[in-house]
Design a protein around this motif. Structure first.
Motif, PDB file in Angstrom:
ATOM      1  N   LEU A 110       0.825  -1.222   0.000  1.00  0.00           N
ATOM      2  CA  LEU A 110       0.000   0.000   0.000  1.00  0.00           C
ATOM      3  C   LEU A 110       0.855   1.267   0.000  1.00  0.00           C
ATOM      4  O   LEU A 110       0.329   2.375  -0.003  1.00  0.00           O
ATOM      5  CB  LEU A 110      -0.912   0.004   1.233  1.00  0.00           C
ATOM      6  CG  LEU A 110      -2.028  -1.047   1.228  1.00  0.00           C
ATOM      7  CD1 LEU A 110      -2.671  -1.165   2.606  1.00  0.00           C
ATOM      8  CD2 LEU A 110      -3.092  -0.696   0.184  1.00  0.00           C
ATOM      9  N   GLY A 111       2.182   1.080   0.063  1.00  0.00           N
ATOM     10  CA  GLY A 111       3.058   2.254  -0.038  1.00  0.00           C
ATOM     11  C   GLY A 111       3.608   2.746   1.294  1.00  0.00           C
ATOM     12  O   GLY A 111       4.155   3.854   1.373  1.00  0.00           O
ATOM     13  N   VAL A 112       3.462   1.931   2.359  1.00  0.00           N
ATOM     14  CA  VAL A 112       4.063   2.335   3.646  1.00  0.00           C
ATOM     15  C   VAL A 112       5.577   2.123   3.542  1.00  0.00           C
ATOM     16  O   VAL A 112       6.039   1.095   3.045  1.00  0.00           O
ATOM     17  CB  VAL A 112       3.490   1.481   4.802  1.00  0.00           C
ATOM     18  CG1 VAL A 112       4.170   1.838   6.123  1.00  0.00           C
ATOM     19  CG2 VAL A 112       1.972   1.655   4.896  1.00  0.00           C
ATOM     20  N   ASP A 113       6.336   3.122   3.999  1.00  0.00           N
ATOM     21  CA  ASP A 113       7.800   3.015   3.958  1.00  0.00           C
ATOM     22  C   ASP A 113       8.264   2.365   5.265  1.00  0.00           C
ATOM     23  O   ASP A 113       8.315   3.018   6.307  1.00  0.00           O
ATOM     24  CB  ASP A 113       8.382   4.433   3.811  1.00  0.00           C
ATOM     25  CG  ASP A 113       9.896   4.435   3.912  1.00  0.00           C
ATOM     26  OD1 ASP A 113      10.511   3.353   3.757  1.00  0.00           O
ATOM     27  OD2 ASP A 113      10.468   5.518   4.170  1.00  0.00           O
ATOM     28  N   ILE A 114       8.572   1.054   5.197  1.00  0.00           N
ATOM     29  CA  ILE A 114       8.998   0.351   6.414  1.00  0.00           C
ATOM     30  C   ILE A 114      10.514   0.336   6.471  1.00  0.00           C
ATOM     31  O   ILE A 114      11.168  -0.150   5.551  1.00  0.00           O
ATOM     32  CB  ILE A 114       8.445  -1.089   6.458  1.00  0.00           C
ATOM     33  CG1 ILE A 114       6.911  -1.047   6.419  1.00  0.00           C
ATOM     34  CG2 ILE A 114       8.929  -1.812   7.716  1.00  0.00           C
ATOM     35  CD1 ILE A 114       6.229  -2.371   6.675  1.00  0.00           C
ATOM     36  N   GLN A 115      11.062   0.892   7.539  1.00  0.00           N
ATOM     37  CA  GLN A 115      12.515   0.937   7.688  1.00  0.00           C
ATOM     38  C   GLN A 115      12.918  -0.006   8.821  1.00  0.00           C
ATOM     39  O   GLN A 115      12.711   0.317   9.990  1.00  0.00           O
ATOM     40  CB  GLN A 115      12.964   2.365   7.967  1.00  0.00           C
ATOM     41  CG  GLN A 115      12.555   3.315   6.845  1.00  0.00           C
ATOM     42  CD  GLN A 115      13.001   4.751   7.077  1.00  0.00           C
ATOM     43  OE1 GLN A 115      13.723   5.056   8.031  1.00  0.00           O
ATOM     44  NE2 GLN A 115      12.574   5.641   6.196  1.00  0.00           N
ATOM     45  N   PHE A 116      13.450  -1.186   8.447  1.00  0.00           N
ATOM     46  CA  PHE A 116      13.894  -2.152   9.445  1.00  0.00           C
ATOM     47  C   PHE A 116      15.266  -1.731   9.977  1.00  0.00           C
ATOM     48  O   PHE A 116      15.969  -0.931   9.356  1.00  0.00           O
ATOM     49  CB  PHE A 116      13.971  -3.557   8.832  1.00  0.00           C
ATOM     50  CG  PHE A 116      12.603  -4.145   8.567  1.00  0.00           C
ATOM     51  CD1 PHE A 116      11.828  -4.630   9.612  1.00  0.00           C
ATOM     52  CD2 PHE A 116      12.082  -4.190   7.271  1.00  0.00           C
ATOM     53  CE1 PHE A 116      10.566  -5.158   9.378  1.00  0.00           C
ATOM     54  CE2 PHE A 116      10.820  -4.726   7.031  1.00  0.00           C
ATOM     55  CZ  PHE A 116      10.068  -5.202   8.095  1.00  0.00           C
ATOM     56  N   GLN A 117      15.616  -2.309  11.113  1.00  0.00           N
ATOM     57  CA  GLN A 117      16.880  -2.013  11.788  1.00  0.00           C
ATOM     58  C   GLN A 117      17.053  -0.515  12.016  1.00  0.00           C
ATOM     59  O   GLN A 117      18.129   0.037  11.872  1.00  0.00           O
ATOM     60  CB  GLN A 117      18.060  -2.576  10.992  1.00  0.00           C
ATOM     61  CG  GLN A 117      18.008  -4.098  10.959  1.00  0.00           C
ATOM     62  CD  GLN A 117      19.155  -4.709  10.198  1.00  0.00           C
ATOM     63  OE1 GLN A 117      19.111  -4.800   8.979  1.00  0.00           O
ATOM     64  NE2 GLN A 117      20.178  -5.139  10.901  1.00  0.00           N
ATOM     65  N   ARG A 118      15.939   0.116  12.314  1.00  0.00           N
ATOM     66  CA  ARG A 118      15.950   1.553  12.596  1.00  0.00           C
ATOM     67  C   ARG A 118      15.366   1.740  13.997  1.00  0.00           C
ATOM     68  O   ARG A 118      14.149   1.690  14.184  1.00  0.00           O
ATOM     69  CB  ARG A 118      15.107   2.192  11.504  1.00  0.00           C
ATOM     70  CG  ARG A 118      14.960   3.641  11.427  1.00  0.00           C
ATOM     71  CD  ARG A 118      16.056   4.451  10.847  1.00  0.00           C
ATOM     72  NE  ARG A 118      15.955   5.757  11.488  1.00  0.00           N
ATOM     73  CZ  ARG A 118      15.195   6.713  11.053  1.00  0.00           C
ATOM     74  NH1 ARG A 118      14.506   6.587   9.949  1.00  0.00           N
ATOM     75  NH2 ARG A 118      15.132   7.861  11.706  1.00  0.00           N
ATOM     76  N   GLU A 119      16.228   1.835  14.973  1.00  0.00           N
ATOM     77  CA  GLU A 119      15.777   1.976  16.364  1.00  0.00           C
ATOM     78  C   GLU A 119      15.722   3.442  16.734  1.00  0.00           C
ATOM     79  O   GLU A 119      16.732   4.146  16.667  1.00  0.00           O
ATOM     80  CB  GLU A 119      16.731   1.221  17.310  1.00  0.00           C
ATOM     81  CG  GLU A 119      16.341   1.394  18.754  1.00  0.00           C
ATOM     82  CD  GLU A 119      16.856   0.287  19.659  1.00  0.00           C
ATOM     83  OE1 GLU A 119      17.631  -0.555  19.174  1.00  0.00           O
ATOM     84  OE2 GLU A 119      16.469   0.275  20.841  1.00  0.00           O
ATOM     85  N   LEU A 120      14.546   3.883  17.136  1.00  0.00           N
ATOM     86  CA  LEU A 120      14.412   5.295  17.495  1.00  0.00           C
ATOM     87  C   LEU A 120      15.017   5.517  18.874  1.00  0.00           C
ATOM     88  O   LEU A 120      14.700   4.802  19.822  1.00  0.00           O
ATOM     89  CB  LEU A 120      12.934   5.700  17.528  1.00  0.00           C
ATOM     90  CG  LEU A 120      12.769   7.197  17.747  1.00  0.00           C
ATOM     91  CD1 LEU A 120      12.869   7.932  16.426  1.00  0.00           C
ATOM     92  CD2 LEU A 120      11.471   7.523  18.444  1.00  0.00           C
ATOM     93  N   GLY A 121      15.897   6.522  18.970  1.00  0.00           N
ATOM     94  CA  GLY A 121      16.513   6.814  20.261  1.00  0.00           C
ATOM     95  C   GLY A 121      16.099   8.156  20.802  1.00  0.00           C
ATOM     96  O   GLY A 121      16.217   8.433  21.991  1.00  0.00           O
TER      97      GLY A 121
END
Ligand SMILES: Cc1cc2nc3c(=O)[nH]c(=O)nc-3n(C[C@H](O)[C@H](O)[C@H](O)COP(=O)(O)OP(=O)(O)OC[C@H]3O[C@@H](n4cnc5c(N)ncnc54)[C@H](O)[C@@H]3O)c2cc1C
Length: 410
Positions: A110-121
């Motif tokens: 559906l066009g969601v940009d999924i960014q794996f290995q991206r931990e929000l700090g």
């Protein structure tokens, strides 16, 4: 609207899907700290109410989830490896990895940009977002960084538990209680695919220490547990996903609530907002229902604060009865040593009744110990499922969606 979801569990993925379905113009990014396909935990159980919500919200992913799930009939209680008492009911389960894989694929399509290995700090990384959805689980970083606003309260459960898998395939949802020199231990086991089951082992802290689990390494822990439940596991092995740890991942359940669910443009969802004890198998359903609720409220108004307020009010109210049941269930399991001395038939009934409120059922429960009556009840359940999914079900027709469950659900 520019939306950032922090956390790619069921809550975050499902919200991203529904927000995109509601408005393809939304710019949605989802940050997940794990690599693609990596998650914790094994299978999760659910019932038809969840599946029906999924079909109403997004039939495409609902169909895939239904096809990937398995049904278990019956619940059995085993005490000291011998007694099999029956406490009826049926449900469904699915591997958590499979569920997330289906939702991830759907979100990406559906066009969601999924960014794996991206931990929000640090939330300041997301300064340009219009809405930040904190769906990063019970230990939410986003919530912790803004802790004063949400007023988080955590109650730590007394028991120790560990979420394992096994290659033993349990046909029934199985509760097994074993007595050791250090006290009672038990597990809840249920299959979630053709060749594996979840096995959640739980015990009081004293038993855990008495058996030396506080000092054992991960592999020794599994071997010792296999030695405690040899009859139920019948030569099969236990598995632990976390190979990277020095110690086995035993935990205490943390019952988490928040006084507020949103602040400015940050909103809590799923386990980040509330947890419910795993012995009533509802956390995934509630996370998904939060996602449905939030996406729905955002679609009703352009006023973000009004939408977040309405979401919090609606979901907080909806949770209350389930949280009561979860609390009763958790307390029951914290008091197993004081219940387990009863006659086994009574003990199994009190396990069945642990959420409270069904004392009138006892005569039916006694009757259901005979195989013939259980067979009859199973046939009634099948008929009920057939009627329920017959395509004439009113809410689904109202939504213009035909409710069709695959044959595994009949
Ligand atoms: C032992 C056990 C058994 C359970 N059994 C059931 C069951 O049978 N049925 C059921 O319905 N529920 C069950 N649950 C509950 C269920 O697992 C949770 O309620 C559900 O997963 C909550 O979904 P969520 O999306 O809110 O959070 P999560 O599933 O926890 O997902 C959060 C995601 O956020 C990611 N993340 C965390 N921090 C960051 C960060 N800083 N940056 C980026 N990403 C981050 C994590 O990696 C994770 O993928 C069980 C729970 C336990 C502990």
């Amino acid at each position: 609207m520019r939306i950032v979801c922090v956390g790619g569990g069921p809550a975050g993925l499902y919200f991203a899907i529904l927000a995109k379905l509601a408005n393809r113009g939304h710019d949605i990014t989802l940050l997940e700290r794990n690599p693609a396909g990596v998650t914790y935990g094994w299978g999760v159980v659910f019932w038809e109410d969840l599946l029906e919500s999924l079909y109403r919200s997004d039939p495409e992913s609902a169909r895939e989830i239904a096809e990937a799930a398995v049904r278990w009939d019956q619940q059995e209680v085993h005490i000291r490896g011998q007694t099999a008492l029956h406490i009826g009911g049926y449900g469904f389960s699915i591997g958590r990895d499979r569920l997330l894989e289906i939702l991830t694929r759907r979100a990406v399509s559906l066009g969601v940009d999924i960014q794996f290995q991206r931990e929000l700090g640090d939330v300041s990384e997301l300064a340009d977002a219009d809405l930040i959805v904190a769906c990063d689980g019970a230990n939410s970083t986003v919530r912790r960084l803004q802790g004063a606003h949400f007023q988080t309260n955590v109650e730590v459960g007394r028991n120790k538990y560990i979420w394992l898998g096994t290659d033993k395939v349990f046909d029934a949802f199985t509760f097994a209680f074993e007595e050791t020199a250090a006290g009672w231990l038990w597990f809840h086991g249920y299959r979630f695919c053709g060749d594996a089951s979840t096995c959640i082992v739980e015990c009081p802290q004293e038993t855990w220490e008495g058996l030396g689990f506080d000092t054992l390494g991960p592999d020794e822990t599994l071997r010792r547990l296999e030695g405690i439940f040899p009859r139920q596991l019948a030569g099969h092995s236990l598995f632990n996903q976390r190979r990277d740890l020095d110690k086995a991942p035993w935990l205490n359940f943390r019952r988490l609530t928040n006084e507020r669910w949103y602040h400015d443009k940050v909103v809590l969802m799923g386990d980040a907002a509330h947890t419910t004890h795993f012995t009533i198998g509802s956390g995934t359903k509630l996370a998904i229902q939060d996602a449905i609720g939030l996406a729905g409220k955002l679609g009703e108004t352009q006023d973000l604060q009004a939408a977040l307020k309405a979401y919090e009010e609606e979901r907080r109210t909806a949770l209350l009865p389930i949280q009561d049941k979860a609390r009763s269930s958790a307390e029951w399991f914290e008091n197993v040593p004081s219940y387990v001395g009863q006659p086994t038939i009574r003990f199994a009934y009190s396990l069945f009744n642990r959420r409270g409120g069904t004392s009138w059922y006892y005569p039916f429960y006694l009757a259901s110990q005979t195989a013939a009556l259980r067979g009859l009840v199973r046939s009634l359940h099948s008929a009920r499922r057939w009627v329920r999914q017959g395509g004439t079900w009113a809410p689904s027709r109202r939504m213009g969606t035909e409710l069709r469950l695959p044959s595994s659900f009949r």
